[in-house]
Design an enzyme around this catalytic site. Structure first.
Site, mmCIF file in Angstrom:
data_model
loop_
_atom_site.group_PDB
_atom_site.id
_atom_site.type_symbol
_atom_site.label_atom_id
_atom_site.label_comp_id
_atom_site.label_asym_id
_atom_site.label_seq_id
_atom_site.Cartn_x
_atom_site.Cartn_y
_atom_site.Cartn_z
ATOM 1 N N ARG A 259 13.755 -5.265 25.045
ATOM 2 C CA ARG A 259 14.257 -4.377 24.008
ATOM 3 C C ARG A 259 13.169 -4.120 22.981
ATOM 4 O O ARG A 259 12.429 -5.040 22.602
ATOM 5 C CB ARG A 259 15.481 -4.999 23.333
ATOM 6 C CG ARG A 259 16.694 -5.099 24.239
ATOM 7 C CD ARG A 259 17.119 -3.731 24.765
ATOM 8 N NE ARG A 259 18.269 -3.815 25.636
ATOM 9 C CZ ARG A 259 19.513 -3.697 25.219
ATOM 10 N NH1 ARG A 259 19.756 -3.497 23.932
ATOM 11 N NH2 ARG A 259 20.510 -3.779 26.074
ATOM 12 N N GLU A 288 12.327 6.601 20.851
ATOM 13 C CA GLU A 288 12.285 7.180 22.181
ATOM 14 C C GLU A 288 12.974 8.543 22.167
ATOM 15 O O GLU A 288 14.079 8.654 21.626
ATOM 16 C CB GLU A 288 12.971 6.248 23.185
ATOM 17 C CG GLU A 288 12.260 4.917 23.348
ATOM 18 C CD GLU A 288 12.930 4.003 24.377
ATOM 19 O OE1 GLU A 288 13.979 4.403 24.942
ATOM 20 O OE2 GLU A 288 12.412 2.900 24.596
ATOM 21 N N HIS A 307 10.576 3.797 29.653
ATOM 22 C CA HIS A 307 11.878 3.111 29.718
ATOM 23 C C HIS A 307 12.528 3.287 31.092
ATOM 24 O O HIS A 307 13.676 3.704 31.219
ATOM 25 C CB HIS A 307 12.805 3.626 28.616
ATOM 26 C CG HIS A 307 13.843 2.618 28.222
ATOM 27 N ND1 HIS A 307 14.399 2.559 26.968
ATOM 28 C CD2 HIS A 307 14.441 1.612 28.936
ATOM 29 C CE1 HIS A 307 15.291 1.575 26.908
ATOM 30 N NE2 HIS A 307 15.324 0.996 28.094
#
Length: 335
Positions: A259, A288, A307
């Protein structure tokens, strides 16, 4: 009238894919109905970031469903935010199962207050994330990204030749967090003959099959590779900040496939810029999509992934069936 299992799709998982295993497993006992989160994929991603920081009540998400709320007894979801207010629309709810391992989008306290059973899908993509972690370690140590860019742009070997390319074998690996992914990373790296250090305040030393349990201070000071695998929580946010990053070896690298909020990204950028550490392999970021002007985009020794660590074909195909089985066990425990 039949009780309803409500399957909530979202912009990142089509409701048809999520509902099919539930219909096969539960369709003879329950009426399986489909619902969808009314948002675009960029909107959902942006809301997920707010949910991770502030919980499910931090956003106002719209659910399109024609199910009779009074008959809903079970819910399958992935990212849709189930706040206390949203959960109140289903008065007979008995069980909730999420396709995720993380539970930031679900008010667990509200479920407990009502006696609603709950199951997360821990480990659904653990192998995918573990493999990506190993890939980023190797790519960062060998500067694979820079070599790829050089050849792609018409060059050959960079001049001057990079002198810092290193092997992983025989080094010291530091695992920050020792859950499903951390354990698998260690297993996948057995052949590299690593000295393994683990920092996890919740780990019973008897649960460590190999390696040494140490404090985070000891780990960052000793490891050649520091890899983050802790769960996000109020206690772990900013776990690796400026103090710990500055204590890392100058030839060490950092890998984060867990994370973004475990890491102070600004402090990481500062350490990379001053040469405090030699590189980083990153799959998650504080913002993001990553801003176009992020310094990380142009840094040598940094390997970036958008990601995607858990987004394999295998992980996505097995997860809907796993979550359906989890809900089945909650609603029909004797079955």
């Amino acid at each position: 009238m039949n009780e309803i299992v409500l399957v909530i799709g979202d912009p990142l998982m089509a409701v048809e894919q999520l509902a099919a295993p539930a219909e096969a497993l539960l369709g003879t006992r329950f009426e399986v109905r489909r619902a969808s989160w009314q948002a675009t994929q960029p909107e959902a991603i942006a809301m997920n970031r707010r949910i991770e920081a502030g919980g499910p009540a931090a956003v106002d998400a719209v659910l399109h469903s024609d199910a009779d709320d009074d008959r809903v007894v079970g819910i399958i979801t992935q990212f849709f935010p189930l706040s206390r207010e949203v959960l109140a629309r289903w008065p007979r709810l008995r069980a909730v199962a999420t396709m995720r391992a993380g539970t930031e989008n679900i008010d667990r306290t509200a479920l407990a207050d009502r006696g609603v059973a709950f199951a997360a899908n821990a480990g659904r993509n653990a192998n995918a994330v573990a493999e990506m972690t190993v890939a980023l370690m190797l790519a960062t140590l060998r500067d694979v990204g820079e070599g790829h860019r050089h050849v792609r742009d018409g060059g050959w070997r960079p001049e001057p030749l990079p002198l810092g390319l290193r092997e992983l074998s025989g080094r010291c690996l530091g695992l920050v967090g020792y859950g499903a992914v951390g354990r698998l990373v260690q297993r996948r790296l057995v052949g590299f003959d690593l000295d393994v250090l683990v920092s996890d305040p919740f780990l019973d030393p008897a649960g460590l099959s190999d390696g040494r349990l140490v404090t985070l201070d000891e780990l960052v000071a000793s490891a050649d590779v520091v890899s983050l695998h802790a769960r996000s929580s109020p206690q772990t946010r900013g776990l690796l900040g400026a103090t710990h990053l500055s204590a890392m070896r100058s030839d060490a690298i950092l890998v984060n496939t867990a994370r973004a909020d475990l890491l102070d990204e600004s402090a990481l950028v500062a350490e990379l810029q001053r040469g405090g550490i030699s590189g980083a392999g990153l799959d998650v970021f504080s913002v993001e999509p990553m801003p176009a002007d992020s310094p990380l985009r142009t840094m040598r020794g940094v390997v970036l992934s958008p990601h995607l660590a858990g987004a394999t074909v295998e992980a996505r195909s097995r997860a809907p069936e796993l979550v359906a089985r989890n809900l089945e066990s909650l609603l029909l425990p004797a079955a």
